[in-house]
Enzyme design. Sequence first.
Site, PDB file in Angstrom:
ATOM      1  N   GLU A  10       0.838  -1.207   0.000  1.00  6.69           N
ATOM      2  CA  GLU A  10       0.000   0.000   0.000  1.00  6.69           C
ATOM      3  C   GLU A  10       0.868   1.251   0.000  1.00  6.69           C
ATOM      4  O   GLU A  10       0.602   2.228  -0.690  1.00  6.69           O
ATOM      5  CB  GLU A  10      -0.920  -0.007   1.229  1.00  6.69           C
ATOM      6  CG  GLU A  10      -1.954  -1.115   1.160  1.00  6.69           C
ATOM      7  CD  GLU A  10      -2.883  -1.098   2.351  1.00  6.69           C
ATOM      8  OE1 GLU A  10      -2.419  -1.441   3.461  1.00  6.69           O
ATOM      9  OE2 GLU A  10      -4.054  -0.722   2.181  1.00  6.69           O
ATOM     10  N   GLU A  62      -4.279  -9.103   3.653  1.00  9.88           N
ATOM     11  CA  GLU A  62      -5.089  -8.789   4.828  1.00  9.88           C
ATOM     12  C   GLU A  62      -6.290  -9.703   5.013  1.00  9.88           C
ATOM     13  O   GLU A  62      -6.674 -10.033   6.136  1.00  9.88           O
ATOM     14  CB  GLU A  62      -5.571  -7.335   4.775  1.00  9.88           C
ATOM     15  CG  GLU A  62      -4.513  -6.292   5.081  1.00  9.88           C
ATOM     16  CD  GLU A  62      -3.570  -5.977   3.924  1.00  9.88           C
ATOM     17  OE1 GLU A  62      -3.636  -6.663   2.880  1.00  9.88           O
ATOM     18  OE2 GLU A  62      -2.761  -5.056   4.070  1.00  9.88           O
TER      19      GLU A  62
END
Length: 701
Positions: free
Chosen positions: A107, A127
């Site tokens: 990210e 995640e």
Amino acid sequence: MTPSGNFSLHGSTAVIYLNNPPVNGLGHALRVELATHLKSAMQNPAVHAVVITGAGKMFCGGADIKAFNTPMSRAEPSSRSIIESIESGSKPVIAAIHGNALGLGLEFAMGCHYRVAAPGARLGLPEVKLGLLPGGGGTQRLPRLVGAEAALRMITTGDPVESAEAFALGLVDEVIEGDLVTGAVAFAERLAGMTGHPVTSQMPAKVSPAGSDMAAFFAKQRAAWDQKKRGFPAPRECLACVEAAYRLPFAEGLKFERERFDVLVNGVESKAMRHLFFAERAAAKVDGVPADTEQRAIEQVAILGAGTMGAGIAMGFANAGFRVLLLEVKPEALERGLVNIRKNYASTVSKGKLAQAEADRRMALIEGTLQYESIAQADIVIEAVFEDMGVKRDVFEKLDAICKPGAILATNTSRLNVDTIAEVTARPQDVIGLHFFSPANVMRLVEVVRGKASSPVVIATSMALVRKIGKLPVIVGVCDGFVGNRMVSHYAREAEFLLEEGCTPQQVDSALQTFGMAMGRFAMSDLAGLDIGWASRKRLAPTRPQHLRYSRVADRICEMGRFGQKTGAGYYRYEAGNRTPIPDPEIDALIASCSAEAGIERRAITDEEIVERTMYALINEGAKILEEGVAQRASDIDLIYVNGYGFPAWRGGPMFLADTIGLDKVYAKVQEFHAKHGDYWLPSPLLKRLAESGKTFARPE
Ligand code: NAI
């Protein structure tokens, strides 16, 4: 290294190293350091571009998972504000990726203007595997770079892509052969004098193929998810967030992502999955076997018995590149085993999941033999012959006579005493249990059964070997059924009693499936085969305490020749070629007659009672196992249940479930069941102690 050691100038390019071993997790201290270096690079007129890379083995493994649910995870400088400073700055920032860029690591990289990667680097947003979604802007930036389809695949599976694929997708701007930092600096130099560097958040979410109707695309995806798993909110939330990247401006999409992340991170699913994540790491530590214990080299593997388990185990090793000798006593049994293995590979190939050449390569690693002498040089022998102590002791005597010194002699017994097997050899220190689960080429769990004489070297080698073939080893001690099967007996017992008291098999199964079990108890028994349990009940009958209740339902079903799916009937009936369980009035009648014979008046039973009776039976036995030291820690039991018995991962395993419910409540129920249903429910002293002192299985001290 001091912070200043993580910053250097290469001409007019500043290079910043993320340096926070072991995975360069973006914890608070690292963020402070990174922000400081970035600021000084931005302010330094001699710097025209910045390369950010990872020190050591990788770029960045992600956030600091331990800091989730704590204020430190978002303390300033947050990763979000660091990205904002990069995006609003005038100098191009290049993420130079090697090893892994996972989770927040990726990210963050997507918040840089450019990404370059070493060959073989892995980029991913895992995640979802922790019951979460990428909450650092990943769901908004990834679709802008790679489009909805690829973004959804990466985010909802959590599986990473390698550099080459990342380049093809547009996630990486260049794959750099040779020294990564040198290549990244060269890349930076080519940007000199250029302006208008790409800012991911300012791009529109990529529509691919161009002109697609995105609303229809997401409606279709949502419908597909609704048909999939119950109980897992994370993948659906991931989908909603990716969709938001197409519906909302970036800042609003980010806000939406943050809200959905907060719901998940505080939910029980994600807590359970993080518990399992740490449980896997804890399971690697074995009492009395230090991490630096010497290990034996394993190259040649021999497997005894080419039946259901032997064939599956052989495939498990061949899949990982080991040479396997498969030994049988009868030529026809060997032939059958090899045919089954070939068929299994062929079916994987026909599903497009394996290349023919790879299947051939694996098949060629497995060599059948009928001669004990041919396994004399094997480094490890895994016995998977009939579940019979006499047969196993004979086999181990032979192994002891034939195998080279230092060979590990393992048994795949599912219940028998490993010490009783080991004592027929002159080398009990080399004997161990390796309890695989069926189908052994698929199931991840292996209970590593430590006999009283198993040496630390043999334990360490076995644990490492199981990991090498991509499976999850959990150490357990010797007792009937070890951890998993010992506990499942108690679960099964309550399920049988519930039948006698008023349930149908389908009612019990449906309550357990609604709870989240992959399969109901009785559909599962029909699949596994009822004859195995019947044989073991007959074996244990002489030692069964006479004052305890005994359900005859299972025996009566077996007496009818109904052994489950393999005979077309068990607790349910089955139509030819179809595995769907069909309720059978004949079984309802049989159960009713068992109730009558046992003098039990049938009553209406709620789903809640079904779940409590079966789950609390597991928990109470789990606590006894823990107290006896047969399992080292509660989280090991959870791993066994989730990976071997279809227990829902989002509930974290039976012991985590107990902690979530509260041990005082669990103990009170166990006492109530003890009073009502007798001594099977004798409360575990450990459960009592923890409940009374307000402790948990996770933190018993
Ligand atoms: P199986 O009956 O399918 O296979 C046993 C094989 O061993 C047969 O092919 C037989 O010919 C062969 N065999 C018998 N004596 C032998 C000897 N002296 N040398 C070489 N081969 C010999 O049985 P299955 O289900 O594969 O079980 C094997 C072992 O694995 C048992 O100890 C069982 O408890 C254990 N196990 C079974 C599980 C299951 O779900 N079926 C799960 C986990 C463990």
